[in-house]
Design a protein around this motif. Structure first.
Motif, short mmCIF file in Angstrom:
data_model
loop_
_atom_site.label_atom_id
_atom_site.label_comp_id
_atom_site.label_asym_id
_atom_site.label_seq_id
_atom_site.Cartn_x
_atom_site.Cartn_y
_atom_site.Cartn_z
N TYR A 415 5.33 -0.75 -1.71
CA TYR A 415 3.95 -1.37 -1.47
C TYR A 415 2.94 0.04 -1.99
O TYR A 415 3.03 1.20 -1.39
CB TYR A 415 3.39 -1.62 -0.15
CG TYR A 415 2.01 -2.04 0.00
CD1 TYR A 415 1.31 -1.24 0.68
CD2 TYR A 415 1.52 -3.06 -0.61
CE1 TYR A 415 -0.04 -1.35 0.87
CE2 TYR A 415 0.08 -3.49 -0.51
CZ TYR A 415 -0.60 -2.57 0.17
OH TYR A 415 -1.96 -2.75 0.54
N THR A 416 2.28 -0.38 -2.89
CA THR A 416 1.13 0.96 -3.43
C THR A 416 -0.08 0.47 -3.15
O THR A 416 -0.86 1.12 -3.71
CB THR A 416 1.68 1.08 -5.02
OG1 THR A 416 1.43 -0.30 -5.42
CG2 THR A 416 2.92 1.48 -5.17
N GLY A 417 -0.63 -0.50 -2.49
CA GLY A 417 -1.90 -1.11 -2.33
C GLY A 417 -2.71 -0.45 -1.03
O GLY A 417 -2.12 0.90 -0.92
N HIS A 418 -3.78 -0.87 -0.63
CA HIS A 418 -4.49 -0.20 0.14
C HIS A 418 -3.97 -0.13 1.45
O HIS A 418 -3.02 -1.04 1.94
CB HIS A 418 -5.94 -1.16 0.49
CG HIS A 418 -6.72 -1.00 -0.63
ND1 HIS A 418 -7.61 0.13 -0.77
CD2 HIS A 418 -7.11 -1.73 -1.79
CE1 HIS A 418 -8.46 0.16 -2.02
NE2 HIS A 418 -8.27 -1.04 -2.23
N GLY A 419 -4.18 0.74 2.26
CA GLY A 419 -3.74 0.93 3.79
C GLY A 419 -4.77 -0.14 4.72
O GLY A 419 -5.63 -0.80 3.98
N GLU A 420 -4.65 -0.32 5.82
CA GLU A 420 -5.50 -1.36 6.56
C GLU A 420 -6.83 -0.98 6.28
O GLU A 420 -7.34 0.12 6.68
CB GLU A 420 -5.06 -1.19 7.95
CG GLU A 420 -5.77 -2.31 9.00
CD GLU A 420 -5.25 -2.46 10.41
OE1 GLU A 420 -4.39 -1.56 10.65
OE2 GLU A 420 -5.94 -3.08 11.12
#
Ligand code: SDX
Length: 430
Positions: A415-420
């Motif tokens: 996963y390389t997307g945004h954190g929460e």
């Protein structure tokens, strides 16, 4: 399973994990990593699955470094030379070469499933006249679940075998009907007196206005090409069929997904792309220009029919088809300048460091189209020809997976997307 293990040590946690080595009857050993995440907290990353085995299989063995291909242990060279497509179909499905009576019974079973429900022809007539035949093939084969889905239980071996025979028998009928739709010709029904390859040529080229003479040279060449295309272990389309089959989906949906995957120019669509490329090159004087483009990272052009994920030597099927090109064209009294061009392109590429260093050799798609062309088969039908042969491998691999316990295929990711982050009402967004 061997007693061998490999040991992984995680410098962070200082934990050590012994992983079992699994060896097949041939080929490189594999490391069973199923305990890697629960015990060491790691996943593995292998884009394109270049180093990952997704199953065990008895069906086909490839040794890419040595250019070896065997169906159930039999070398492809011997099968192409001495067997028949129906015989290797029996071999791939059941694991052994048939006796004469087994072959006769099997051939009859396939023959008597070659017709399709009449509604299938009205389905095909709904396509635009110039719809690509692979669009028709994938759509119509998926629709067959609507004709043959009633109480098909994929866990019932007899149901699986019947579906496999139906798919093998009907693929040429649908492919030929797609071609006739484009030509504006009426349907040509299968003839039970003809063998598989003869029947396809009849369904493709016969016209009501006159009797159609089957050319035995064409039928033999086609039968050999179908043998070469029948199976190739876990290629993209076969892995697709297995993945779809792992959900319990019906075999028509599985094979339709395989057809869709095969269509891509990086896979089965390459045979059509090779002919287009040879026409685009046109003359040996332009080969250098296209070799240069193939080597240019900024140019999406690739030498179609060259390179392979597994073969880092000659694809044995390319060696067989190259030889067959000369024989078939000579037997048919044809001379195709594209064959000379292909031979010169192959020679120049194989003397170029770029191709030598990357072990890029001609693959099955490089020469097959020249033979299809000599048989009068149009370029857009080349990938459907691949699908007809590969249907045997797809259903054999689907049957093998369905017959033993298996889990649903479900790869993981990095996963390389945004954190929460919290939701923002629309009137507060800038
Ligand atoms: C089939 O898997 C199977 O078994 C498939 C198949 C079967 O029977 O099911 O054998 C049938 O699909 C045969 C392949 C048909 N496709 C083509 O002919 C299309 C052209 N070939 C390429 O797209 C490519 O070679 C593949 C897709 C076949 C293989 O791709 P890989 O294994 O992912 O290799 P890659 O893209 O990582 O290439 C490695 C290097 C790269 O250069 P670098 O980044 O190292 O500098 O080789 C180069 C690539 O750019 N390269 C090519 C090339 N193929 C690879 N460069 C120019 N022309 C090519 N054809």
């Amino acid at each position: 399973m061997t007693n061998r293990t490999v040991t992984l040590t995680d410098p962070q946690s200082e934990k050590t994990l012994e992983l079992p080595v699994v060896a097949g009857s041939e080929g490189d050993p594999t490391i069973d990593i199923t305990r890697l995440n629960p015990e060491l907290g790691y996943f593995t990353y292998d884009p394109g699955y270049g180093t990952t085995a997704n199953c065990k299989s008895d069906i086909t063995f490839i040794d890419g470094a040595s250019g070896i291909l065997r169906y159930r242990g039999y070398p492809i060279e011997q099968l192409a030379e001495r067997s028949s497509f129906m015989e290797i179909t029996f071999l791939l499905l059941y694991g052994e070469l048939p006796t004469a009576s087994q072959l006769r019974d099997f051939q009859r079973d396939i023959t008597y499933h070659t017709m399709v429900h009449e509604k299938v022809n009205s389905f095909i007539s709904g396509f635009h006249y110039d719809a690509h035949p692979m669009a028709i093939l994938s759509g119509v084969i998926a629709s067959m679940a609507g004709f043959y889905q009633q109480n098909l239980d994929v866990n019932n071996p007899e149901h699986r075998e019947l579906a496999a025979k139906r798919l093998i028998a009907k693929m040429p009928t649908v492919a030929a009907a797609a071609y006739r739709h484009y030509m504006g010709w009426p349907s040509a029904y299968p003839r039970n007196s003809l063998n598989y390859a003869e029947n396809f040529l009849h369904m493709m080229f016969s016209v009501p206005a006159e009797a159609y003479e089957i050319n035995p040279i064409a039928a033999k060449a086609l039968d050999m090409l179908l043998i070469l295309h029948a199976d190739h272990e876990q290629n993209a389309s076969t892995s697709t069929v297995r993945l779809v089959g792992s959900t319990g989906a019906n075999p028509y949906a599985c094979v339709a997904a395989g057809i869709a995957a095969l269509w891509g120019p990086a896979h089965g669509g390459a045979n059509e792309a090779v002919l287009r490329m040879l026409h685009q090159i046109g003359d040996v004087s332009r080969v250098g220009e296209f070799i240069k483009r193939a080597k240019d990272k900024n140019d999406p052009f690739r030498l179609m029919g060259f390179g392979h994920r597994v073969y880092k030597n000659f694809d044995p099927r390319a060696t067989i088809t190259r030889k067959a090109c000369h024989e078939v064209l000579a037997d048919l009294g044809q001379n195709d300048p594209l064959l000379d061009l292909a031979m010169k392109l192959e020679k120049i590429a194989l003397e170029d460091d770029y191709f030598v260093q990357r072990k890029l050799y001609p693959n099955v798609d490089f020469y097959s189209g020249i033979i299809y062309k000599a048989l009068g088969i149009p370029t857009t039908m080349f990938t459907p020809m691949f699908a007809i042969g590969r249907t045997v491998g797809w259903v054999a691999q689907w049957m093998e997976q369905s017959a033993s316990p298996h889990r649903i295929g479900r790869p993981r990711q990095i996963y390389t997307g945004h954190g929460e982050r919290d939701y923002i009402e629309i009137d507060k967004r800038d």
